[in-house]
Design an enzyme around this catalytic site. Structure first.
Site, PDB file in Angstrom:
ATOM      1  N   GLU A 290       4.483  -5.400  -1.632  1.00  0.00           N
ATOM      2  CA  GLU A 290       3.541  -6.513  -1.668  1.00  0.00           C
ATOM      3  C   GLU A 290       4.072  -7.779  -1.027  1.00  0.00           C
ATOM      4  O   GLU A 290       3.410  -8.809  -1.084  1.00  0.00           O
ATOM      5  CB  GLU A 290       3.142  -6.813  -3.118  1.00  0.00           C
ATOM      6  CG  GLU A 290       2.136  -5.833  -3.678  1.00  0.00           C
ATOM      7  CD  GLU A 290       1.257  -6.460  -4.751  1.00  0.00           C
ATOM      8  OE1 GLU A 290       1.618  -7.526  -5.252  1.00  0.00           O
ATOM      9  OE2 GLU A 290       0.216  -5.870  -5.066  1.00  0.00           O
ATOM     10  N   CYS A 291       5.250  -7.722  -0.394  1.00  0.00           N
ATOM     11  CA  CYS A 291       5.824  -8.941   0.169  1.00  0.00           C
ATOM     12  C   CYS A 291       5.739  -8.982   1.689  1.00  0.00           C
ATOM     13  O   CYS A 291       4.918  -9.684   2.261  1.00  0.00           O
ATOM     14  CB  CYS A 291       7.278  -9.089  -0.293  1.00  0.00           C
ATOM     15  SG  CYS A 291       7.456  -9.437  -2.049  1.00  0.00           S
ATOM     16  N   ILE A 292       6.577  -8.210   2.355  1.00  0.00           N
ATOM     17  CA  ILE A 292       6.712  -8.343   3.805  1.00  0.00           C
ATOM     18  C   ILE A 292       5.421  -8.011   4.552  1.00  0.00           C
ATOM     19  O   ILE A 292       5.075  -8.708   5.513  1.00  0.00           O
ATOM     20  CB  ILE A 292       7.888  -7.489   4.310  1.00  0.00           C
ATOM     21  CG1 ILE A 292       9.176  -7.914   3.597  1.00  0.00           C
ATOM     22  CG2 ILE A 292       8.071  -7.658   5.811  1.00  0.00           C
ATOM     23  CD1 ILE A 292      10.358  -7.039   3.895  1.00  0.00           C
ATOM     24  N   CYS A 294       2.486  -8.524   3.610  1.00  0.00           N
ATOM     25  CA  CYS A 294       1.395  -9.400   3.171  1.00  0.00           C
ATOM     26  C   CYS A 294       1.692 -10.883   3.351  1.00  0.00           C
ATOM     27  O   CYS A 294       0.883 -11.636   3.892  1.00  0.00           O
ATOM     28  CB  CYS A 294       1.072  -9.131   1.701  1.00  0.00           C
ATOM     29  SG  CYS A 294       0.610  -7.426   1.326  1.00  0.00           S
ATOM     30  N   ASP A 295       2.860 -11.324   2.891  1.00  0.00           N
ATOM     31  CA  ASP A 295       3.116 -12.766   2.798  1.00  0.00           C
ATOM     32  C   ASP A 295       2.989 -13.504   4.118  1.00  0.00           C
ATOM     33  O   ASP A 295       2.387 -14.594   4.157  1.00  0.00           O
ATOM     34  CB  ASP A 295       4.500 -13.008   2.194  1.00  0.00           C
ATOM     35  CG  ASP A 295       4.598 -12.519   0.745  1.00  0.00           C
ATOM     36  OD1 ASP A 295       3.552 -12.109   0.202  1.00  0.00           O
ATOM     37  OD2 ASP A 295       5.695 -12.549   0.176  1.00  0.00           O
TER      38      ASP A 295
END
Length: 448
Positions: A290-292, A294-295
């Site tokens: 859910e980080c790289i 998406c952010d």
């Protein structure tokens, strides 16, 4: 045994306004709980356990009753240390698990840890965050410390908490204390437990920063205070955008190294011996979690609204999105070398989680690889000891094979190399596409 409260009517959501239950407790002058954690996923649950371990009375709130029951049974994916903490917490009546938002009123501090994914068009999906913040605005009481940890755009905490609270009559820094402190939990990484990692904290005022820093310090190795909400929010975006750009660069170097006939892993390992000015990133099938994936899109979305272009970041995210298709093309090339077309070929994907030793397939490149191969007519299957089944974009569901050595395949794609995997059987597979770039001793090995 831990108390799981699912008996009180759940709050009703109408638009962006959260209507509290019919008979919640009134505003309390003393608090029943020290900390409420909203969202008990891969960030929220370890966060709740860290505060409980620090001696706090904790109420964990999640709107999914199945998730609450799974936690109460201990059937969740956690690091060993957090599994131990969970076992202790489940025996403590001062931990409450509930799906009732009105419990927010009973906590001295509230930490929001809900997911902030992107949609199919790579635009921010803020629905869960908006609901959580709207509920908190509706239910907040004077004296509380309110901390948002979910990654979003710069200005989000002000838009979703500070300004709506002011409209309700609660001024940040006077009546309540509002801050942003981005989570820094790396699922499956025991090397950096959260209690040893520095946390960034930025408040809506100096007093808000002090209050939130005191809260966060109870579960973190140290605290780095910044001057504003927006600095803390942007710090999280630059952390993961930095990683995304460097992963895209590593993937590009893999293509360059293939062109000149050298092993990209050997090249990166050699460069990493330099003690300054270099940080090793390795190529792979894409990025998940859910980080790289998406952010950086939260940053790009905000910049587009302001008509600002960030060409380097945009190019990196485009390259990352295309990476699974490159893997599929390599599979097609490997099959052609074996005299097979993609249609009708038997392809097994080994490991489908987005990273090793974590039972999580969110945004996993394996899902796109399986879907593209299936759409091209391949007979696809997968093996992953951590995952029993996966859903593809077309609505189909694949069930994993129990014994990969017993399955006849034309090409195997090594996607995720869990530490528990025995990959010796790959030597008997006609073609192997190694997206980890680390597989040794296997004949007929190709890389993307």
């Amino acid at each position: 045994m831990v108390n799981v409260d699912l008996s009180t009517p759940t709050a009703v959501t109408t638009g962006s306004r959260v209507v509290p239950p019919v008979s919640p407790p009134g505003g309390a002058t003393t608090f029943t709980y020290d900390v409420a954690v909203v969202g008990l996923g891969y960030v929220g649950l370890p966060t709740a356990l860290a505060f409980h371990h620090a001696g706090d009375r904790v109420v964990g709130i999640d709107l999914d009753p199945q998730r609450l029951h799974a936690i109460a049974r201990g059937q969740v994916d956690l690091l060993g240390a957090d599994q131990d903490r969970l076992a202790v917490a489940l025996a403590d009546p001062e931990l409450l698990l509930t799906d009732q938002p009105w419990r927010l009123r009973e906590a001295a501090a509230v930490i929001i840890c809900v997911p902030t994914p992107v949609d199919a068009a790579r635009n921010p999906d803020l629905r869960a965050l908006r609901r959580a913040c709207a509920a908190l605005v509706q239910l907040a009481v004077p004296g509380q410390t309110l901390v948002l940890t979910s990654t979003s755009y710069a200005g989000c905490t002000r838009d979703l908490l500070v300004d709506p609270l002011r409209v309700r009559g609660l001024v940040a820094g006077q009546d309540v204390f509002v801050a942003f402190s981005p989570e820094r939990i790396d699922p499956g990484n025991a090397r950096y437990p959260q209690e040893q990692v520095t946390r960034v904290v930025g408040g809506a005022s100096a007093g808000c920063t002090v209050a939130a820093a005191g809260l966060v310090a109870r579960a973190a190795g140290s605290v780095h205070e910044v001057d504003s909400l927006e600095v803390a929010e942007m710090a999280k975006l630059v952390e993961n955008t930095f990683r995304a750009v460097n992963i895209a660069l590593a993937n590009e170097f893999a293509d360059v190294c293939a062109t000149v006939g050298v092993d990209v892993s050997d090249v990166i390992d050699a460069a990493a011996t330099k003690p300054y000015g270099f940080m090793p990133f390795y190529p792979g099938p894409g990025v998940g979690g859910e980080c790289i994936p998406c952010d950086p899109h939260y940053l790009l979305w905000q910049l587009r609204r302001q008509q600002v272009h960030a060409p380097l970041i945009s190019a990196a995210m485009t390259a990352i999105a295309r990476r699974p298709s490159q893997v599929v093309e390599r599979v097609a090339q490997t099959l052609r070398g074996l005299g097979h077309a993609v249609r009708g070929a038997r392809v097994l994907v080994v490991g489908v989680t987005y990273k090793p030793d974590v039972a999580d397939v969110r945004e996993s490149p394996a899902l796109a690889i399986l879907a593209e191969l299936s759409a091209a007519g391949a007979v696809v299957s997968f093996y992953d000891p951590l995952i029993t089944s996966v859903g593809l974009a077309d609505g189909s569901v694949l069930t994993g094979v129990a014994d990969p050595a017993a399955v006849t395949v034309d090409v195997a794609v090594l996607h995720t190399a869990h530490s528990s995997l025995d990959l010796g059987w790959l030597t008997a597979v006609p073609g192997v596409v190694d997206t980890t770039y680390r597989l040794d001793g296997v004949p007929h090995r190709d890389v993307p």
